[in-house]
Design an enzyme around this catalytic site. Sequence first.
Site, PDB file in Angstrom:
ATOM      1  N   ALA A  62       0.727  -1.228   0.159  1.00 36.77           N
ATOM      2  CA  ALA A  62      -0.062  -0.274   0.082  1.00 36.77           C
ATOM      3  C   ALA A  62       0.904   1.232  -0.030  1.00 36.77           C
ATOM      4  O   ALA A  62       0.502   2.124  -0.965  1.00 36.77           O
ATOM      5  CB  ALA A  62      -1.058  -0.014   1.108  1.00 36.77           C
ATOM      6  N   GLU A  63       1.817   1.361   0.819  1.00 40.29           N
ATOM      7  CA  GLU A  63       2.774   2.489   0.904  1.00 40.29           C
ATOM      8  C   GLU A  63       3.579   2.639  -0.350  1.00 40.29           C
ATOM      9  O   GLU A  63       3.889   3.777  -0.878  1.00 40.29           O
ATOM     10  CB  GLU A  63       3.662   2.618   2.067  1.00 40.29           C
ATOM     11  CG  GLU A  63       4.577   3.893   1.968  1.00 40.29           C
ATOM     12  CD  GLU A  63       5.267   4.076   3.605  1.00 40.29           C
ATOM     13  OE1 GLU A  63       6.117   4.860   3.616  1.00 40.29           O
ATOM     14  OE2 GLU A  63       4.514   3.358   4.646  1.00 40.29           O
ATOM     15  N   THR A  64       4.051   1.593  -0.939  1.00 43.74           N
ATOM     16  CA  THR A  64       4.761   1.651  -2.341  1.00 43.74           C
ATOM     17  C   THR A  64       3.683   2.041  -3.202  1.00 43.74           C
ATOM     18  O   THR A  64       4.377   3.290  -3.990  1.00 43.74           O
ATOM     19  CB  THR A  64       4.964   0.172  -2.432  1.00 43.74           C
ATOM     20  OG1 THR A  64       6.021  -0.498  -1.836  1.00 43.74           O
ATOM     21  CG2 THR A  64       5.720   0.060  -4.227  1.00 43.74           C
ATOM     22  N   SER A  67       3.608   5.980  -2.222  1.00 41.76           N
ATOM     23  CA  SER A  67       5.003   6.501  -2.823  1.00 41.76           C
ATOM     24  C   SER A  67       5.050   6.765  -4.099  1.00 41.76           C
ATOM     25  O   SER A  67       5.382   7.892  -4.699  1.00 41.76           O
ATOM     26  CB  SER A  67       6.002   5.838  -2.082  1.00 41.76           C
ATOM     27  OG  SER A  67       5.881   5.791  -0.646  1.00 41.76           O
TER      28      SER A  67
END
Length: 140
Positions: A62-64, A67
Site C-alpha cells: 500500500a505504501e509503495t 509513494s
Amino acid sequence: MRKQPIIKRRRKKVELNNTLIELLGIEIVELSEERAIATMPVDKRTHQPFGLLHGGASVALAETVASIGTFNLIDKETEICVGLEINANHLKGKKDGVVTAIGTVLHKGKTTMVWDIKIVDENEALICVSRCTMAILKKR
C-alpha cells in the site's frame, strides 16, 4: 525475477531494484495522474508464520503504491516525498496467488497527498483497505 522498470518523469528517475519493492516481488503495472496500481505475489516472501499473507507485506504494498503515485505527481527537481502516516484494515486472509493494490489520490496538496488503497485478489475480493498520507518536502 524480472527487473522493475525505472520510473521516469521530468528527466528524473528512480531505480526500484535492490529495494524492498524488489525483495517482495512488487511490480508497478500502471501509473497515471489519477492512480497507481501494483501487484505482489503471495508466497514465502510475503507470508507470516501461519502461511497467510503478512499484514506488514500488505502495508508495504500500500505504501509503495502511494509513494510511487506521489512521486509521479511532484516536481522532482525541487521536491521529494516520504510516508507520513498509514493505516490498514486486513479484511480477508490469502495463502497464495497474487494481490493487486489500486491506489487513488484523495487529496493533492502542496505539502501532503492522501491516498486510498484497495488490495484485492485475482477474483477482486477485497483483502485489505488502507489510507496513506505522504509528505512532500523541499530538497535540501
